[in-house]
Design an enzyme around this catalytic site. Structure first.
Site, PDB file in Angstrom:
ATOM      1  N   ARG A  91       0.802  -1.226   0.000  1.00 40.56           N
ATOM      2  CA  ARG A  91       0.000   0.000   0.000  1.00 40.56           C
ATOM      3  C   ARG A  91       0.838   1.281   0.000  1.00 40.56           C
ATOM      4  NH1 ARG A  91      -2.131  -1.949   5.201  1.00 40.56           N
ATOM      5  NH2 ARG A  91      -0.917  -1.079   6.914  1.00 40.56           N
ATOM      6  N   ASP A 107     -10.659   4.541  24.450  1.00 41.32           N
ATOM      7  CA  ASP A 107     -11.467   4.758  25.648  1.00 41.32           C
ATOM      8  C   ASP A 107     -11.851   6.234  25.685  1.00 41.32           C
ATOM      9  OD1 ASP A 107      -9.215   6.174  26.604  1.00 41.32           O
ATOM     10  OD2 ASP A 107      -8.420   4.370  27.555  1.00 41.32           O
ATOM     11  N   LEU A 108     -12.662   6.624  26.658  1.00 37.01           N
ATOM     12  CA  LEU A 108     -13.159   8.003  26.687  1.00 37.01           C
ATOM     13  C   LEU A 108     -12.040   9.020  26.844  1.00 37.01           C
ATOM     14  CD1 LEU A 108     -16.452   7.863  28.785  1.00 37.01           C
ATOM     15  CD2 LEU A 108     -16.198   8.413  26.358  1.00 37.01           C
ATOM     16  N   HIS A 109     -11.056   8.719  27.670  1.00 39.95           N
ATOM     17  CA  HIS A 109      -9.963   9.666  27.891  1.00 39.95           C
ATOM     18  C   HIS A 109      -9.275  10.003  26.572  1.00 39.95           C
ATOM     19  CE1 HIS A 109      -6.484  11.596  29.746  1.00 39.95           C
ATOM     20  NE2 HIS A 109      -5.727  10.831  28.973  1.00 39.95           N
ATOM     21  N   HIS A 113      -9.525  13.441  24.027  1.00 40.38           N
ATOM     22  CA  HIS A 113      -8.302  14.134  23.600  1.00 40.38           C
ATOM     23  C   HIS A 113      -8.284  14.278  22.083  1.00 40.38           C
ATOM     24  CE1 HIS A 113      -4.213  15.540  23.462  1.00 40.38           C
ATOM     25  NE2 HIS A 113      -3.839  14.506  22.738  1.00 40.38           N
ATOM     26  N   ARG A 118      -9.282  17.489  16.939  1.00 40.07           N
ATOM     27  CA  ARG A 118      -9.808  17.350  15.583  1.00 40.07           C
ATOM     28  C   ARG A 118     -11.141  18.034  15.353  1.00 40.07           C
ATOM     29  NH1 ARG A 118      -4.978  16.964  13.857  1.00 40.07           N
ATOM     30  NH2 ARG A 118      -3.905  15.023  14.406  1.00 40.07           N
TER      31      ARG A 118
END
Length: 214
Positions: A91, A107-109, A113, A118
């Protein structure tokens, strides 16, 4: 959202490159389809952004070049796979316009971030779209945590020491321009022309955010 939740995404490879550092992922090329959005000139204020539309002839030429290069690259990629070349090596010949199927473990943390970076207006437009979709998923799975993230981090404001001095000057009755001058936040270049970027311009943008807050 349970710890280490997994999401399946299929963004353009250019988006994947901006997201992969944030957590673990498994990815592969998703068929021969390619991506191209509005073809615009480079933004004069945002190095990662687009500006005004380009002339039709320039846009059509670019689309034709992209289709030609992408078709040739995918043929080389397919031939490499048929010859036994490892996918991660094959590729390398593909342009960033190809889609990549992507399984993302997070995960949420780490998700918050990622979203704080973004969803920023300065981020590339495509990655902001994918971040918005991930934010909607987080709302559905963990609404309380996501609302707290938006309230205190995403919609919050960080102020530098000089910006705090400018705020104090505003509270004392100074105009925004005078407050910037007293705090050392430049709004003009050395030739006297107004600046389009810089700390002073960013501070005035923060003031506009405060005025527009719900």
């Amino acid at each position: 959202m349970p710890p280490n939740d997994v999401a399946e995404l299929a963004p353009p490879t250019s988006v994947v490159h901006k997201a992969l550092p944030h957590d673990s992922a498994r990815l592969h090329v998703r068929g021969s389809a390619t991506y191209v959005d509005d073809i615009r000139e480079q933004s004069k204020r945002n190095r990662q952004g687009r500006g005004d539309p380009l002339p039709a002839g320039v846009a059509e030429k670019f689309r034709a070049d992209l289709e030609r290069v992408s078709t040739e690259a995918y043929s080389a990629y397919s031939a490499a796979l048929a010859a036994g070349v490892a996918r991660e090596t094959a590729r390398l010949v593909l342009p960033l316009a190809y889609y990549t199927e992507w399984y993302w473990k997070t995960d949420l943390h780490n998700l918050f971030h990622f979203l704080s970076l973004r969803l920023d207006p300065h981020a590339q437009e495509e990655i902001r779209r994918y971040a918005a979709e991930l934010s909607a998923i987080a709302h559905a799975v963990a609404p309380v945590a996501t609302e707290a993230f938006e309230e205190f981090q995403l919609q919050g404001l960080d102020l530098s020491r000089r910006e705090q001095r400018a705020i104090r000057a505003l509270l004392d009755g100074s105009t925004p321009e005078a407050a910037c001058a007293s705090a050392g936040l430049p709004l003009q270049r050395e030739d006297g022309k107004p600046m389009s970027t810089g700390e002073g311009v960013e501070f005035l943008a923060k003031l506009e955010r405060i005025r527009a807050a719900d």
